[in-house]
Design a protein around this motif. Structure first.
Motif, PDB file in Angstrom:
ATOM      1  N   PRO A 100      27.334  31.583  33.926  1.00 42.24           N
ATOM      2  CA  PRO A 100      26.494  32.598  34.565  1.00 42.24           C
ATOM      3  C   PRO A 100      26.465  33.859  33.695  1.00 42.24           C
ATOM      4  O   PRO A 100      27.444  34.161  33.006  1.00 42.24           O
ATOM      5  N   GLN A 101      25.360  34.567  33.732  1.00 44.76           N
ATOM      6  CA  GLN A 101      25.260  35.798  32.950  1.00 44.76           C
ATOM      7  C   GLN A 101      26.309  36.790  33.414  1.00 44.76           C
ATOM      8  O   GLN A 101      26.593  36.902  34.594  1.00 44.76           O
ATOM      9  N   GLY A 102      26.909  37.474  32.456  1.00 44.11           N
ATOM     10  CA  GLY A 102      27.908  38.479  32.774  1.00 44.11           C
ATOM     11  C   GLY A 102      29.313  37.936  32.878  1.00 44.11           C
ATOM     12  O   GLY A 102      30.225  38.673  33.247  1.00 44.11           O
ATOM     13  N   ALA A 103      29.537  36.669  32.562  1.00 48.27           N
ATOM     14  CA  ALA A 103      30.879  36.092  32.633  1.00 48.27           C
ATOM     15  C   ALA A 103      31.762  36.695  31.540  1.00 48.27           C
ATOM     16  O   ALA A 103      31.324  36.878  30.403  1.00 48.27           O
ATOM     17  N   HIS A 104      32.999  37.026  31.920  1.00 51.71           N
ATOM     18  CA  HIS A 104      33.951  37.647  31.004  1.00 51.71           C
ATOM     19  C   HIS A 104      35.272  36.903  31.030  1.00 51.71           C
ATOM     20  O   HIS A 104      35.537  36.138  31.956  1.00 51.71           O
ATOM     21  N   GLU A 105      36.124  37.207  30.043  1.00 51.95           N
ATOM     22  CA  GLU A 105      37.470  36.653  30.036  1.00 51.95           C
ATOM     23  C   GLU A 105      38.170  37.051  31.332  1.00 51.95           C
ATOM     24  O   GLU A 105      38.046  38.182  31.796  1.00 51.95           O
ATOM     25  N   GLY A 106      38.887  36.108  31.921  1.00 49.84           N
ATOM     26  CA  GLY A 106      39.611  36.375  33.155  1.00 49.84           C
ATOM     27  C   GLY A 106      38.830  36.058  34.415  1.00 49.84           C
ATOM     28  O   GLY A 106      39.399  36.020  35.503  1.00 49.84           O
ATOM     29  N   ASP A 107      37.531  35.821  34.290  1.00 49.01           N
ATOM     30  CA  ASP A 107      36.725  35.488  35.471  1.00 49.01           C
ATOM     31  C   ASP A 107      37.104  34.107  35.992  1.00 49.01           C
ATOM     32  O   ASP A 107      37.357  33.180  35.228  1.00 49.01           O
ATOM     33  N   VAL A 108      37.118  33.981  37.326  1.00 49.87           N
ATOM     34  CA  VAL A 108      37.360  32.698  37.973  1.00 49.87           C
ATOM     35  C   VAL A 108      36.004  32.033  38.192  1.00 49.87           C
ATOM     36  O   VAL A 108      35.080  32.657  38.718  1.00 49.87           O
ATOM     37  N   LEU A 109      35.908  30.779  37.766  1.00 45.81           N
ATOM     38  CA  LEU A 109      34.658  30.036  37.888  1.00 45.81           C
ATOM     39  C   LEU A 109      34.818  28.893  38.884  1.00 45.81           C
ATOM     40  O   LEU A 109      35.832  28.197  38.878  1.00 45.81           O
TER      41      LEU A 109
ATOM     42  N   ILE B 138      27.752  26.288  37.909  1.00 44.02           N
ATOM     43  CA  ILE B 138      28.930  27.093  37.616  1.00 44.02           C
ATOM     44  C   ILE B 138      28.656  28.490  38.152  1.00 44.02           C
ATOM     45  O   ILE B 138      27.645  29.107  37.798  1.00 44.02           O
ATOM     46  N   ASN B 139      29.543  28.977  39.008  1.00 42.72           N
ATOM     47  CA  ASN B 139      29.388  30.314  39.590  1.00 42.72           C
ATOM     48  C   ASN B 139      30.664  31.115  39.411  1.00 42.72           C
ATOM     49  O   ASN B 139      31.767  30.548  39.427  1.00 42.72           O
ATOM     50  N   ILE B 140      30.516  32.425  39.265  1.00 46.15           N
ATOM     51  CA  ILE B 140      31.674  33.307  39.202  1.00 46.15           C
ATOM     52  C   ILE B 140      32.141  33.561  40.630  1.00 46.15           C
ATOM     53  O   ILE B 140      31.351  33.936  41.487  1.00 46.15           O
ATOM     54  N   ASN B 141      33.431  33.354  40.869  1.00 50.10           N
ATOM     55  CA  ASN B 141      34.021  33.641  42.172  1.00 50.10           C
ATOM     56  C   ASN B 141      34.564  35.061  42.095  1.00 50.10           C
ATOM     57  O   ASN B 141      35.692  35.294  41.643  1.00 50.10           O
ATOM     58  N   ALA B 142      33.755  36.022  42.532  1.00 51.91           N
ATOM     59  CA  ALA B 142      34.096  37.440  42.392  1.00 51.91           C
ATOM     60  C   ALA B 142      35.356  37.799  43.173  1.00 51.91           C
ATOM     61  O   ALA B 142      36.183  38.593  42.700  1.00 51.91           O
ATOM     62  N   GLU B 143      35.523  37.224  44.344  1.00 46.42           N
ATOM     63  CA  GLU B 143      36.693  37.536  45.180  1.00 46.42           C
ATOM     64  C   GLU B 143      37.982  37.067  44.511  1.00 46.42           C
ATOM     65  O   GLU B 143      38.960  37.812  44.417  1.00 46.42           O
ATOM     66  N   ALA B 144      37.996  35.832  44.024  1.00 49.73           N
ATOM     67  CA  ALA B 144      39.189  35.295  43.355  1.00 49.73           C
ATOM     68  C   ALA B 144      39.465  36.044  42.055  1.00 49.73           C
ATOM     69  O   ALA B 144      40.630  36.281  41.708  1.00 49.73           O
TER      70      ALA B 144
ATOM     71  N   ARG C 122      42.878  39.974  39.069  1.00 52.12           N
ATOM     72  CA  ARG C 122      42.978  41.229  38.317  1.00 52.12           C
ATOM     73  C   ARG C 122      43.889  42.228  39.030  1.00 52.12           C
ATOM     74  O   ARG C 122      44.665  42.932  38.395  1.00 52.12           O
ATOM     75  N   SER C 123      43.805  42.275  40.347  1.00 48.99           N
ATOM     76  CA  SER C 123      44.652  43.171  41.132  1.00 48.99           C
ATOM     77  C   SER C 123      46.120  42.778  40.995  1.00 48.99           C
ATOM     78  O   SER C 123      46.988  43.646  40.817  1.00 48.99           O
ATOM     79  N   LYS C 124      46.396  41.504  41.050  1.00 48.70           N
ATOM     80  CA  LYS C 124      47.765  41.009  40.914  1.00 48.70           C
ATOM     81  C   LYS C 124      48.321  41.354  39.533  1.00 48.70           C
ATOM     82  O   LYS C 124      49.466  41.796  39.400  1.00 48.70           O
ATOM     83  N   ALA C 125      47.513  41.164  38.498  1.00 50.29           N
ATOM     84  CA  ALA C 125      47.939  41.479  37.134  1.00 50.29           C
ATOM     85  C   ALA C 125      48.186  42.979  36.974  1.00 50.29           C
ATOM     86  O   ALA C 125      49.155  43.393  36.332  1.00 50.29           O
ATOM     87  N   LYS C 126      47.326  43.800  37.572  1.00 45.02           N
ATOM     88  CA  LYS C 126      47.473  45.262  37.490  1.00 45.02           C
ATOM     89  C   LYS C 126      48.758  45.710  38.161  1.00 45.02           C
ATOM     90  O   LYS C 126      49.502  46.548  37.631  1.00 45.02           O
ATOM     91  N   LYS C 127      49.052  45.141  39.327  1.00 48.27           N
ATOM     92  CA  LYS C 127      50.293  45.497  40.033  1.00 48.27           C
ATOM     93  C   LYS C 127      51.516  45.123  39.213  1.00 48.27           C
ATOM     94  O   LYS C 127      52.486  45.878  39.146  1.00 48.27           O
TER      95      LYS C 127
END
Length: 73
Positions: free
Chosen positions: A32-41, A50-56, A61-66
């Motif tokens: 999908p357009q706009g897919a980046h490293e770390g995105d859940v597909l 193939i879709n980006i699962n924005a919630e996951a 990312r939140s878990k990694a930041k914490k």
């Protein structure tokens, strides 16, 4: 449905990892357009989508930041 995480980009491929730590190469043009490293597909083999699962993605990312905050403070 299969869930993958984009690990990195190598040339025209996105190297993705599944929950069993198996790697898959997907052509960037199929993402999908706009897919980046770390995105859940979410990959639906039946429909061929193939879709980006924005919630996951946000949860990961939140878990990694914490964890980073905890380690570096």
């Amino acid at each position: 449905m299969k869930t993958l995480v984009i690990d990195r980009f190598e040339g025209t491929y996105a190297i993705c990892e599944d929950k069993d730590q198996k790697f898959f190469a997907i052509e960037v043009s199929e993402l999908p357009q706009g897919a980046h490293e770390g995105d859940v597909l979410d990959v639906n083999d039946t429909e061929g989508t193939i879709n980006i699962n924005a919630e996951a993605t946000e949860q990961r990312r939140s878990k990694a930041k914490k964890l980073q905050d905890k380690l570096f403070k």
